[in-house]
Design a protein around this motif. Structure first.
Motif, PDB file in Angstrom:
ATOM      1  N   ILE A 157      11.878 -35.128 -65.424  1.00 46.46           N
ATOM      2  CA  ILE A 157      11.120 -34.233 -66.291  1.00 46.46           C
ATOM      3  C   ILE A 157       9.656 -34.660 -66.276  1.00 46.46           C
ATOM      4  N   LEU A 158       8.781 -33.711 -66.027  1.00 50.50           N
ATOM      5  CA  LEU A 158       7.341 -33.953 -66.058  1.00 50.50           C
ATOM      6  C   LEU A 158       6.725 -33.086 -67.140  1.00 50.50           C
ATOM      7  N   GLU A 159       6.036 -33.697 -68.076  1.00 49.78           N
ATOM      8  CA  GLU A 159       5.317 -32.932 -69.096  1.00 49.78           C
ATOM      9  C   GLU A 159       4.069 -32.338 -68.455  1.00 49.78           C
ATOM     10  N   ILE A 160       3.913 -31.016 -68.590  1.00 49.45           N
ATOM     11  CA  ILE A 160       2.739 -30.328 -68.041  1.00 49.45           C
ATOM     12  C   ILE A 160       2.192 -29.352 -69.092  1.00 49.45           C
ATOM     13  N   PRO A 161       1.735 -29.865 -70.227  1.00 45.86           N
ATOM     14  CA  PRO A 161       1.252 -28.980 -71.291  1.00 45.86           C
ATOM     15  C   PRO A 161       0.056 -28.152 -70.824  1.00 45.86           C
ATOM     16  N   GLY A 162      -0.074 -26.991 -71.420  1.00 43.67           N
ATOM     17  CA  GLY A 162      -1.169 -26.080 -71.074  1.00 43.67           C
ATOM     18  C   GLY A 162      -0.727 -24.652 -71.267  1.00 43.67           C
ATOM     19  N   HIS A 163       0.272 -24.231 -70.519  1.00 41.03           N
ATOM     20  CA  HIS A 163       0.811 -22.884 -70.726  1.00 41.03           C
ATOM     21  C   HIS A 163       1.380 -22.809 -72.140  1.00 41.03           C
ATOM     22  N   THR A 164       2.119 -23.838 -72.524  1.00 37.02           N
ATOM     23  CA  THR A 164       2.485 -24.099 -73.919  1.00 37.02           C
ATOM     24  C   THR A 164       2.349 -25.599 -74.097  1.00 37.02           C
TER      25      THR A 164
END
Length: 145
Positions: free
Chosen positions: A108-115
């Protein structure tokens, strides 16, 4: 819904607007995102497997959680859990968690931005990235919700 077999026991479910992914393992399956409610994705999933299906959500927007009420358990990042309104067992995901299913082991990679809670699933050995809406052709909206 178009169902495409990507590899043995790995399916892409595409309604023309959003894609979901079904991976069938030995004892269970995982569905990555559930599309819109009106997609009735459960019908296509049940044509492919009768195993227990857990859902992993790349983020909490309605085009990815619409079919969630047809399942018993989901995994989502805590920052998007407030977007789920149906009664379901929730497990929170965080950066570097691993989920194994069949021949796949996703990080799992956290990629915040879109949400704030957007995640990607990365299968290092197969060089496969499933990033939800955060990486795509066309505009990417940064909603911050």
């Amino acid at each position: 819904m178009e169902v495409i077999e990507y590899e043995k026991d790995f399916y892409i479910l595409d309604d023309g607007k959003v894609r979901a992914f079904l991976i069938i393992g030995g004892f269970r399956a995982i569905l990555i995102d559930t599309g819109f409610e009106e997609d009735h994705i459960i019908e296509d999933v049940r044509k492919l497997t009768n195993k227990q299906v857990d859902v992993i959500l790349t983020h909490g927007h309605r085009d990815h959680i619409g079919g969630l009420s047809n399942f018993q358990r989901c995994y989502i990042h805590a920052n998007d859990a407030h977007m789920i309104s149906c009664p379901i067992s929730i497990t929170y995901l965080k950066n570097h968690d691993e989920i194994s299913i069949g021949n796949y082991c996703f990080e799992i990679l956290e990629i915040p931005g879109h949400t704030y809670g957007s995640i990607a699933l990365y299968e290092r050995k197969k060089k496969l990235l499933l990033p939800g809406d955060s990486v795509q052709i066309g505009p990417i909206y940064m909603f911050g919700q």
